[in-house]
Design a protein around this motif. Structure first.
Motif, short mmCIF file in Angstrom:
data_model
loop_
_atom_site.label_atom_id
_atom_site.label_comp_id
_atom_site.label_asym_id
_atom_site.label_seq_id
_atom_site.Cartn_x
_atom_site.Cartn_y
_atom_site.Cartn_z
N SER A 72 -24.12 3.20 9.66
CA SER A 72 -22.75 3.64 9.88
C SER A 72 -22.76 4.61 11.05
O SER A 72 -23.80 4.83 11.69
N ASP B 207 -21.37 -3.55 0.22
CA ASP B 207 -21.68 -3.42 1.64
C ASP B 207 -22.80 -4.36 2.06
O ASP B 207 -23.74 -4.60 1.31
N ASN C 159 -22.92 13.41 -1.39
CA ASN C 159 -21.56 13.94 -1.44
C ASN C 159 -21.04 14.25 -0.05
O ASN C 159 -19.85 14.55 0.12
N ILE D 16 -21.74 12.30 3.00
CA ILE D 16 -21.48 11.16 3.86
C ILE D 16 -21.34 9.89 3.02
O ILE D 16 -21.72 9.85 1.85
N TYR D 17 -20.76 8.86 3.63
CA TYR D 17 -20.64 7.58 2.95
C TYR D 17 -21.97 6.84 3.06
O TYR D 17 -22.55 6.69 4.14
N GLU E 290 -22.69 7.66 10.73
CA GLU E 290 -23.32 8.90 10.27
C GLU E 290 -24.80 8.76 9.94
O GLU E 290 -25.57 9.72 10.07
N LYS F 145 -27.70 8.35 -2.63
CA LYS F 145 -26.36 8.86 -2.90
C LYS F 145 -26.15 10.18 -2.17
O LYS F 145 -27.11 10.93 -1.95
N GLN G 279 -22.53 0.95 -0.66
CA GLN G 279 -22.18 0.61 -2.04
C GLN G 279 -22.58 -0.84 -2.31
O GLN G 279 -23.13 -1.53 -1.45
#
Length: 555
Positions: A161, A140, A131, A133-134, A163, A129, A137
Motif C-alpha cells: 500500500s 485483499d 492500529n 496503518i491499514y 504505507e 495487525k 484483510q
C-alpha cells in the motif's frame, strides 16, 4: 474358630475382593490424570487489537452467523514433498487448510484414505495487525511469485500500500516444517506499530473425544516450561488460558500428529487457548514492534504440521526448536520412557517387526534385572519351602495373633528368609511397566504395526474374541468382557506364577491375590496388543527363571 465362622470369614473376604475388583475396573481410566497447564491471566499494556481475524461469529445457539463480506480473494497453491501433499490459500498471506500425510492411512484396509491433518475445519494462519496503518484483510489480493510449494521451490507473496510493503517467503523442507519469513517495510515518514498474530483453529467436532493416557489438546512451551490443556478443560470464555512467553512454541496435538507454531527465540508474545462457539483456538499475539520511518523489519516463524516421529522431532530440536521433544507425551517416567522409545525404535530398525522388537526388549530387560530377580526368587522359594512350618504355627497359635507373629519372625530369622524380598521385582516392574505402556502408546511405529497371525495393529487391543469362540457363537458379550487370546494367555501366565509363589497374608489378601490374574486379564484385554504381548512374554521368562531357582533351592 468354628467351621461356620471360617465360612463367614471366607464369604466376607470374597465380597470385599469383588468390590475391590469393580472399583479398580471403574477407576482405571483415571489412574494417570494428565497434568494441566497453569491458568495465568495476563493483561499486557499497549496491545494492538488482533481480534479481527475474520473468524466466524456465532449466534446464541452456537450456530455460525453467515457473513455478508465479499468472497475471499486468495487462490489455492499446491504444496508437496515426499511426506505430504495438499495446498494452501494465498489469502491473508497464506492460510494452511489442506495438508495430507501421505505416509499414513486411516485404517489398515488396503483402500483406506490417507490421513488428512489440516482441512477446512482445522487450519493455521499468520497475519500482521496494526492500529496505525491499514494492513491486508481477508479480501485483499496478494501478488504471488511461484506456482507450487516444494522443498526446491519456495513461494513469495507480496502486498503493498502507500504505507507499507509486506513480503512473505514460504519455504517447505523435506518433512513437516514450513518456514514463513516476513519482510515488513515502512514506506511512510512516521513511525508505525504492528504486531504478529498466529492462530490455529479447529472445529470442536473434529477433536478427539476418547479420554486416553496420551495428552490430546492444547500444548505450549512457555519460557522453557511445557504446558498442556485438554480440549475438555476449555469449554467457555471463563476457561480461557493465557501465558506470556519469549520464544517457545504453541499449538494443538493429537496422539500421533500435531500442528505447532514455533516462535522466534527473541519474539515476546502472549498465548491464548480458548473456545469460541464451535471452534477451539490456539493463538499467539506478539508484543507490538515499532518501525521507524523507511525502516525494515524481518521476522521468521515456523509451522510444524505432521507426524510425531521421534527422529524428526530430535532433528528439529537440533536445528533450533527448543525442547521440541516435550511435544511428545512421555508421562511421569520421562527418564525411562524416552530411552525406552529410542531403544525400541533401534531394535525395530534391526529386525523390521515391532512385535519381535518388543520380545527382544523384554528379554534384554529381564537379563538386566537378573541379579535382583534371582535374589527375590530365591527368597520366595525359601518361603515356599517353609510353608508347612508356617501352617503348624498358624494352627498352634490361632487364638494368639501376637504370639503367632513373634514365632513367625523367629522362624524367618532361623531359616534366613526375608518375606519382603519377593516384592522387589514387582516394585521395579511397576515404573518399567508404565513407562513401556507410555512408549507403546506414543510411538508412531506402533501404529498399524503388524505382528503375526490375527494381530494386524499392535497399537490396538487384540481383536480376537474368546467368549464368542472367535465369532462362531453369536451371543452378545459386553465390550468390557470381550477379550482376545493374548490377554487370556497373559492371565494364564500370571496364574502359573501365582501358584509358584508362597501364600501370604490373611484370607482376604489371599482371595485378592487369587483374583488378580482375572482382574488383569479383563483390564489389560482392552490395552494395546503390543503391551499384552510384552507382559505375557515377560511372565514366561519369569516362570522359567523361578522354576530353575526353585529346583536349585530344593522346593
Amino acid at each position: 474358630m468354628t467351621k461356620l465362622d471360617e465360612a463367614k470369614q471366607e464369604q466376607r473376604s470374597m465380597m470385599l475382593a469383588l468390590v475391590t475388583v469393580i472399583a479398580v475396573l471403574m477407576l482405571f481410566n483415571f489412574f494417570f490424570p494428565t497434568q494441566q497447564g497453569v491458568h495465568s491471566p495476563i493483561r499486557p499494556d499497549n496491545v494492538i487489537e488482533t481480534e479481527a481475524l475474520d473468524e466466524p461469529t456465532f449466534a446464541a445457539d452456537g450456530a455460525p452467523v453467515v457473513s455478508e463480506a465479499p468472497a475471499a480473494s486468495g487462490i489455492p497453491l499446491p504444496m508437496s514433498n515426499n511426506l505430504i501433499n495438499g495446498s494452501f490459500s494465498t489469502e491473508e498471506g497464506g492460510v494452511f487448510n489442506q495438508l495430507n500425510l501421505t505416509a499414513y492411512k486411516e485404517t489398515t484396509a488396503p483402500d483406506s484414505p490417507i490421513i488428512s491433518l489440516l482441512k477446512s475445519d482445522y487450519a493455521a494462519r499468520l497475519v500482521w495487525k496494526s492500529n496505525d496503518i491499514y494492513l491486508p484483510q481477508k479480501t485483499d489480493n496478494w501478488t504471488v511469485s511461484g506456482e507450487a510449494l516444494t522443498p526446491f521451490t519456495p513461494v513469495v507473496l507480496t502486498w503493498e500500500s502507500a504505507e507499507v510493503r509486506l513480503t512473505r517467503t514460504i519455504a517447505l523442507d523435506d518433512a513437516y516444517m514450513l518456514t514463513l519469513t516476513d519482510k515488513v517495510e515502512n514506506l511512510t515518514s512516521r513511525p508505525v506499530r504492528l504486531a504478529l498474530t498466529g492462530r490455529i483453529s479447529r472445529a470442536a467436532s473434529d477433536v478427539p473425544t476418547e479420554r486416553g493416557t496420551v495428552h490430546e489438546g492444547f500444548i505450549a512451551l512457555v519460557n522453557g516450561k511445557s504446558y498442556e490443556e485438554r480440549y475438555a478443560g476449555i469449554e467457555d470464555v471463563d476457561d480461557t488460558v493465557q501465558h506470556e512467553t519469549t520464544g517457545g512454541w504453541m499449538g494443538m496435538t493429537d496422539k500421533y500428529w500435531q500442528t505447532i507454531f514455533i516462535l522466534d527465540d527473541a519474539l515476546k508474545a502472549d498465548i491464548r487457548f480458548e473456545r469460541l462457539g464451535e471452534l477451539y483456538m490456539a493463538t499467539f499475539n506478539s508484543t507490538p514492534v515499532t518501525l521507524a520511518p523507511k525502516a525494515t523489519h524481518y521476522q521468521a516463524t515456523r509451522l510444524f504440521a505432521g507426524a510425531k516421529v521421534m527422529s524428526l522431532i530430535n532433528a528439529y530440536e537440533d536445528a533450533g526448536v527448543p525442547k521440541f521433544d516435550l511435544s511428545i507425551d512421555f508421562g511421569w517416567f520421562y527418564f525411562l520412557t524416552k530411552p525406552f522409545l529410542y531403544f525400541l525404535n533401534w531394535l525395530y530398525g534391526l529386525v523390521g517387526n515391532m512385535g519381535i522388537a518388543i520380545l527382544i526388549f523384554a528379554t534384554l530387560l529381564r537379563i538386566l534385572l537378573l541379579p535382583i530377580a534371582t535374589k527375590s526368587y530365591e527368597s520366595m522359594a525359601k518361603m515356599k519351602k517353609i510353608q508347612p512350618k508356617i501352617k503348624v504355627l498358624q494352627e498352634r497359635f490361632k487364638d494368639d495373633r501376637l504370639r503367632l507373629q513373634q514365632e513367625m519372625m523367629n522362624l524367618y530369622k532361623r531359616d534366613q528368609v526375608n518375606p519382603a524380598a519377593g516384592c522387589l521385582p514387582m516394585l521395579i516392574q511397576i515404573p518399567v511397566f508404565f513407562a513401556l505402556y507410555k512408549v507403546l502408546s506414543v510411538s508412531i511405529l506402533m501404529r498399524q504395526a503388524p505382528f503375526f497371525g490375527w494381530i494386524h495393529d499392535l497399537s490396538r487391543p487384540d481383536p480376537s474374541s474368546v467368549l464368542t469362540l472367535f465369532g462362531y457363537l453369536p451371543w452378545p458379550v459386553p465390550s468390557m468382557l470381550n477379550i482376545g487370546v493374548w490377554p487370556v494367555l497373559m492371565g494364564l501366565t500370571m496364574w502359573i506364577q501365582q501358584k509358584m509363589n508362597p501364600k501370604m497374608g490373611d484370607a482376604t489378601q489371599q482371595t485378592m491375590m487369587t483374583l488378580m490374574p482375572v482382574i488383569f486379564t479383563f483390564m489389560l484385554g482392552h490395552f494395546a496388543a503390543g503391551l499384552v504381548i510384552y507382559w505375557t512374554w515377560s511372565n514366561i521368562l519369569s516362570i522359567a527363571q523361578q522354576k530353575y531357582i526353585m529346583k536349585k533351592v530344593g522346593v
